[in-house]
Design a protein around this motif. Structure first.
Motif, PDB file in Angstrom:
ATOM      1  N   GLN A 365     -43.601 -22.616  44.710  1.00 11.62           N
ATOM      2  CA  GLN A 365     -44.289 -23.059  43.368  1.00 11.62           C
ATOM      3  C   GLN A 365     -44.677 -21.732  42.430  1.00 11.62           C
ATOM      4  O   GLN A 365     -45.067 -21.872  41.251  1.00 11.62           O
ATOM      5  N   GLN A 366     -45.173 -20.790  43.109  1.00  9.60           N
ATOM      6  CA  GLN A 366     -45.683 -19.464  42.582  1.00  9.60           C
ATOM      7  C   GLN A 366     -44.748 -18.146  42.675  1.00  9.60           C
ATOM      8  O   GLN A 366     -44.169 -17.945  43.841  1.00  9.60           O
ATOM      9  N   GLN A 367     -44.696 -17.531  41.588  1.00 13.02           N
ATOM     10  CA  GLN A 367     -43.774 -16.376  41.675  1.00 13.02           C
ATOM     11  C   GLN A 367     -44.637 -15.091  41.038  1.00 13.02           C
ATOM     12  O   GLN A 367     -45.610 -15.154  40.411  1.00 13.02           O
ATOM     13  N   LEU A 368     -44.424 -13.965  41.889  1.00 10.56           N
ATOM     14  CA  LEU A 368     -45.284 -12.726  41.558  1.00 10.56           C
ATOM     15  C   LEU A 368     -44.541 -12.199  40.286  1.00 10.56           C
ATOM     16  O   LEU A 368     -43.272 -11.797  40.138  1.00 10.56           O
ATOM     17  N   TRP A 369     -45.285 -11.814  39.399  1.00  8.21           N
ATOM     18  CA  TRP A 369     -44.898 -11.132  37.864  1.00  8.21           C
ATOM     19  C   TRP A 369     -45.831  -9.766  37.854  1.00  8.21           C
ATOM     20  O   TRP A 369     -47.283  -9.636  38.457  1.00  8.21           O
ATOM     21  N   GLN A 370     -45.476  -8.834  37.118  1.00 12.82           N
ATOM     22  CA  GLN A 370     -46.334  -7.481  37.071  1.00 12.82           C
ATOM     23  C   GLN A 370     -46.363  -7.111  35.647  1.00 12.82           C
ATOM     24  O   GLN A 370     -45.285  -7.242  34.823  1.00 12.82           O
ATOM     25  N   ARG A 371     -47.354  -6.511  34.965  1.00  2.00           N
ATOM     26  CA  ARG A 371     -47.508  -5.830  33.963  1.00  2.00           C
ATOM     27  C   ARG A 371     -48.296  -4.603  33.926  1.00  2.00           C
ATOM     28  O   ARG A 371     -49.497  -4.790  34.448  1.00  2.00           O
ATOM     29  N   ASP A 372     -47.850  -3.502  33.857  1.00  2.00           N
ATOM     30  CA  ASP A 372     -48.498  -2.196  33.928  1.00  2.00           C
ATOM     31  C   ASP A 372     -48.957  -2.205  35.319  1.00  2.00           C
ATOM     32  O   ASP A 372     -48.218  -2.624  36.474  1.00  2.00           O
ATOM     33  N   ASN A 373     -50.109  -2.255  35.580  1.00  5.18           N
ATOM     34  CA  ASN A 373     -50.988  -2.017  37.114  1.00  5.18           C
ATOM     35  C   ASN A 373     -51.444  -3.489  37.483  1.00  5.18           C
ATOM     36  O   ASN A 373     -52.358  -3.677  38.560  1.00  5.18           O
ATOM     37  N   GLU A 374     -51.141  -4.596  36.590  1.00  2.00           N
ATOM     38  CA  GLU A 374     -51.683  -5.780  37.020  1.00  2.00           C
ATOM     39  C   GLU A 374     -50.709  -6.735  37.706  1.00  2.00           C
ATOM     40  O   GLU A 374     -49.409  -6.524  37.427  1.00  2.00           O
ATOM     41  N   ILE A 375     -50.946  -7.552  38.654  1.00  2.00           N
ATOM     42  CA  ILE A 375     -50.256  -8.497  39.503  1.00  2.00           C
ATOM     43  C   ILE A 375     -50.563  -9.824  39.136  1.00  2.00           C
ATOM     44  O   ILE A 375     -51.957 -10.196  39.328  1.00  2.00           O
ATOM     45  N   TRP A 376     -49.629 -10.737  38.699  1.00  2.00           N
ATOM     46  CA  TRP A 376     -50.044 -11.844  38.467  1.00  2.00           C
ATOM     47  C   TRP A 376     -49.174 -13.100  39.069  1.00  2.00           C
ATOM     48  O   TRP A 376     -48.166 -12.635  39.736  1.00  2.00           O
ATOM     49  N   LEU A 377     -49.754 -14.106  39.397  1.00  2.00           N
ATOM     50  CA  LEU A 377     -48.891 -15.435  39.960  1.00  2.00           C
ATOM     51  C   LEU A 377     -48.574 -16.368  38.883  1.00  2.00           C
ATOM     52  O   LEU A 377     -49.534 -16.872  38.226  1.00  2.00           O
ATOM     53  N   PHE A 378     -47.194 -16.732  38.613  1.00  2.00           N
ATOM     54  CA  PHE A 378     -46.935 -17.768  37.426  1.00  2.00           C
ATOM     55  C   PHE A 378     -46.447 -18.872  38.218  1.00  2.00           C
ATOM     56  O   PHE A 378     -45.662 -18.595  39.227  1.00  2.00           O
ATOM     57  N   PRO A 379     -46.736 -20.140  37.570  1.00  2.00           N
ATOM     58  CA  PRO A 379     -45.916 -21.194  38.157  1.00  2.00           C
ATOM     59  C   PRO A 379     -44.458 -20.939  37.963  1.00  2.00           C
ATOM     60  O   PRO A 379     -43.949 -20.896  36.753  1.00  2.00           O
ATOM     61  N   THR A 380     -43.617 -21.407  38.806  1.00  2.00           N
ATOM     62  CA  THR A 380     -42.267 -21.105  38.762  1.00  2.00           C
ATOM     63  C   THR A 380     -41.766 -22.128  37.927  1.00  2.00           C
ATOM     64  O   THR A 380     -40.690 -21.982  37.226  1.00  2.00           O
ATOM     65  N   ALA A 381     -42.488 -23.455  37.887  1.00  2.00           N
ATOM     66  CA  ALA A 381     -41.874 -24.457  36.779  1.00  2.00           C
ATOM     67  C   ALA A 381     -41.871 -24.020  35.357  1.00  2.00           C
ATOM     68  O   ALA A 381     -41.024 -24.651  34.697  1.00  2.00           O
ATOM     69  N   LEU A 382     -42.600 -23.102  35.008  1.00  2.00           N
ATOM     70  CA  LEU A 382     -42.777 -22.643  33.679  1.00  2.00           C
ATOM     71  C   LEU A 382     -41.927 -21.626  33.395  1.00  2.00           C
ATOM     72  O   LEU A 382     -41.689 -21.158  32.233  1.00  2.00           O
ATOM     73  N   SER A 383     -41.005 -21.080  34.431  1.00  2.00           N
ATOM     74  CA  SER A 383     -40.412 -19.698  34.046  1.00  2.00           C
ATOM     75  C   SER A 383     -39.212 -19.950  33.234  1.00  2.00           C
ATOM     76  O   SER A 383     -38.857 -19.178  32.471  1.00  2.00           O
ATOM     77  N   ALA A 384     -38.775 -21.127  33.168  1.00  2.00           N
ATOM     78  CA  ALA A 384     -37.846 -21.448  32.016  1.00  2.00           C
ATOM     79  C   ALA A 384     -38.419 -21.419  30.840  1.00  2.00           C
ATOM     80  O   ALA A 384     -37.430 -21.440  29.608  1.00  2.00           O
ATOM     81  N   LEU A 385     -39.597 -21.380  30.274  1.00  2.00           N
ATOM     82  CA  LEU A 385     -40.012 -21.313  29.092  1.00  2.00           C
ATOM     83  C   LEU A 385     -40.380 -19.911  28.436  1.00  2.00           C
ATOM     84  O   LEU A 385     -40.768 -19.613  27.425  1.00  2.00           O
ATOM     85  N   PHE A 386     -40.420 -18.886  29.558  1.00  2.00           N
ATOM     86  CA  PHE A 386     -40.604 -17.630  29.174  1.00  2.00           C
ATOM     87  C   PHE A 386     -39.565 -16.999  28.222  1.00  2.00           C
ATOM     88  O   PHE A 386     -38.398 -17.166  28.334  1.00  2.00           O
ATOM     89  N   GLY A 387     -40.168 -16.529  27.093  1.00  2.00           N
ATOM     90  CA  GLY A 387     -39.464 -16.180  26.184  1.00  2.00           C
ATOM     91  C   GLY A 387     -39.089 -16.953  24.925  1.00  2.00           C
ATOM     92  O   GLY A 387     -38.247 -16.681  23.993  1.00  2.00           O
ATOM     93  N   LYS A 388     -39.442 -18.322  25.176  1.00  2.00           N
ATOM     94  CA  LYS A 388     -39.395 -19.353  24.175  1.00  2.00           C
ATOM     95  C   LYS A 388     -40.477 -19.686  23.140  1.00  2.00           C
ATOM     96  O   LYS A 388     -40.351 -20.016  21.950  1.00  2.00           O
ATOM     97  N   ILE A 389     -41.658 -19.456  23.999  1.00  2.00           N
ATOM     98  CA  ILE A 389     -43.023 -19.613  23.179  1.00  2.00           C
ATOM     99  C   ILE A 389     -43.744 -18.433  23.583  1.00  2.00           C
ATOM    100  O   ILE A 389     -43.731 -17.658  24.773  1.00  2.00           O
ATOM    101  N   ARG A 390     -44.788 -18.002  22.824  1.00  2.00           N
ATOM    102  CA  ARG A 390     -45.604 -17.099  23.106  1.00  2.00           C
ATOM    103  C   ARG A 390     -46.899 -17.586  23.823  1.00  2.00           C
ATOM    104  O   ARG A 390     -47.469 -18.491  23.287  1.00  2.00           O
TER     105      ARG A 390
END
Length: 492
Positions: A365-390
């Protein structure tokens, strides 16, 4: 002409109400209900505690609760009196065990999940459902949806007002929601930007607020037929956009906390007229015992305040039965998505370190993502929307990397920490009050470890360290409440 009995109820408004009120209801009862204090109500946050366990606690606290028939997690607070206890300052509220929510406000989400436990939003039928909450602040319904989903799938919680996005995030975080993403748009963009994307949509539309006069006597101060007509035009555009963003077979809940037909029945009728082959009403007469008292001929719930001794509300449940022609593709620059997936050995190292700190999540249900030194958990179900809206914010911030490891974030502790971890430490009423008041504590019996997950009533509320004979207070300053108190109303 109807003579107003209160400055909060203009005569033109009362005349309009008299014209639309069903014959079995009286205007005198409506006025009397509007002038009575509103009953307080709360919803148990089942992401943190079961209803049965909460009721046991409430009994110990001396609270008397009455069940709200349309929400199994909802209760009217019969006692204690507000003069004895400010519910918003109780440590149970600050810990996310319950959410202060008006009873009628619980209706739209109940209608969304109506007859769907084995259908649209169930794990069996839709393992990772996508839900859109078009006008989400302050978060009452977003957190209610998340609880009903058990943090499964993904919720896009949108809020047009920039000043209210922060409040929305604070409530989502306090309640331990980890499957949401926040956006800050005019809700009319979703139909074009994300066509036929969502399994379910809640449009609790901005409205004239005629139903909330019991809570806010000034709600009608700027009421006028002209402003009502203007709002109705916005609502019609919002509902059409939401319908375009809904998958065929999906359900759209349209609701308002107002009473006039122009903002309610007529908005729904325009959608039905626009898409006669693709939109169907699903009647709500069996939603709960007594629902028929507010049921309209078409199957909507039109709740006048005197029916259930609540705020006024309107709820419609609409099913999309077929694909519809898409809207023109929007022309806007989403920008480069600033995160990258954490994979391989790095993913394993982050996960292992987090587990050692007592943080656990479902990797499906959750994926690990990073930005610089930050680690985030994003819902897997929303990954298809990444890049479509801000997005303004996605999921939860898990940690910040630094030279010696990871600095775990408070919102991650609240949402993910294991309250049964070996280094968990349960706080008493007195100690938890000190925690929310931002004060260090000196317990009689010190924990043995240096780092600990603090818990209250078996729910995590923070991560901290023992320094000598004290527990260091690491609560983020914006969450400190000087008036934090236990449930019996006395300072701890």
């Amino acid at each position: 002409m109807v003579k107003p009995l209160s400055p909060s109820l203009p005569s033109a408004f009362l005349e309009a109400i008299q014209d639309i009120m069903p014959a079995h209801l009286s205007l005198d009862e409506f006025i009397a209900a509007c002038q009575r204090p509103l009953r307080r109500s709360l919803r148990v946050n089942t992401l943190k505690i079961s209803v049965d366990d909460f009721l046991s606690l409430a009994a110990d606290w001396g609270w008397q609760l009455a069940s709200i028939p349309w929400c199994k997690e909802g209760f009217w607070v019969v006692s204690p009196d507000e003069t004895q206890l400010r519910l918003g300052n109780t440590v149970a509220h600050l810990s996310g065990l319950f959410y202060l929510q008006e009873s009628s406000s619980m209706l739209p989400v109940s209608a969304l999940f109506y007859a769907q436990e084995s259908a649209l939003l169930s794990r069996e039928a839709t393992p990772s459902p996508l839900v859109l909450d078009v006008a989400a602040a302050p978060g009452s319904k977003t957190t209610q949806i998340a609880a009903r989903l058990g943090n499964n799938g993904g919720i896009v919680a949108n809020e047009y007002s920039a000043s209210r996005v922060k409040v929305l995030h604070a409530n989502i975080s306090r309640c331990g929601v980890d499957n949401s993403a926040l956006t800050h748009f005019d809700g009319r963009v979703f139909g074009a930007a994300l066509p036929e994307t969502f399994d379910a949509i809640l449009l609790d539309a901005p409205c004239s607020g005629e139903g909330v006069v019991r809570k806010d006597p000034d709600a009608m101060r700027h009421w006028s037929p002209e402003s009502t007509a203007e709002l109705a035009q916005t609502q019609k555009a919002l509902i059409v956009s939401a319908f375009h963003a809904l998958k065929p077979g999906g359900v759209l809940i349209y609701s308002t906390c107002t009473l006039n037909a122009q903002e309610n029945q007529q908005v729904c009728q325009q959608l039905l007229d626009t898409f006669p082959q693709a939109c169907a009403i699903e009647a709500l007469g069996d939603l709960f015992p007594g629902a028929e008292d507010a049921l309209t001929e078409k199957g909507y719930l039109h709740v006048f305040p005197q029916i259930y001794d609540s705020e006024g509300f309107f709820v419609a449940r609409l099913r999309k039965t077929a694909t519809i022609p898409p809207l023109p593709t929007p022309r806007f620059n989403v920008g480069k998505f600033p995160f990258t997936l954490v994979a391989g050995k790095d993913k394993d190292a982050v996960t292992l370190s987090a587990n050692q700190a007592g943080l656990v999540w479902d990797p499906e249900q959750q994926q690990l993502w990073q930005r610089d030194n930050e680690i985030w958990l994003f819902p897997t179900a929303l990954s298809a929307l990444f890049g479509k809206i801000r997005f303004s914010r996605i999921g939860i911030k898990l940690a910040e990397r630094y030279a010696k490891g990871f600095r775990w974030q408070h919102e991650a502790i609240v949402a993910l920490a294991d309250a049964q971890a070996p280094h968990a430490y349960a706080l008493s009423d007195a100690l938890v009050c000190e925690w929310y008041q931002g004060r260090d504590s000196y317990p009689d019996e010190l924990p043995t470890g240096d780092e600990m997950v603090l818990t209250y009533q078996h729910t995590p509320i923070g991560l901290t360290k023992r320094i000598g004979s004290r527990i260091k207070n690491n609560l983020p300053r914006e969450l400190v409440r000087d008036g934090a108190c236990p449930q019996h109303g006395k300072q701890g």
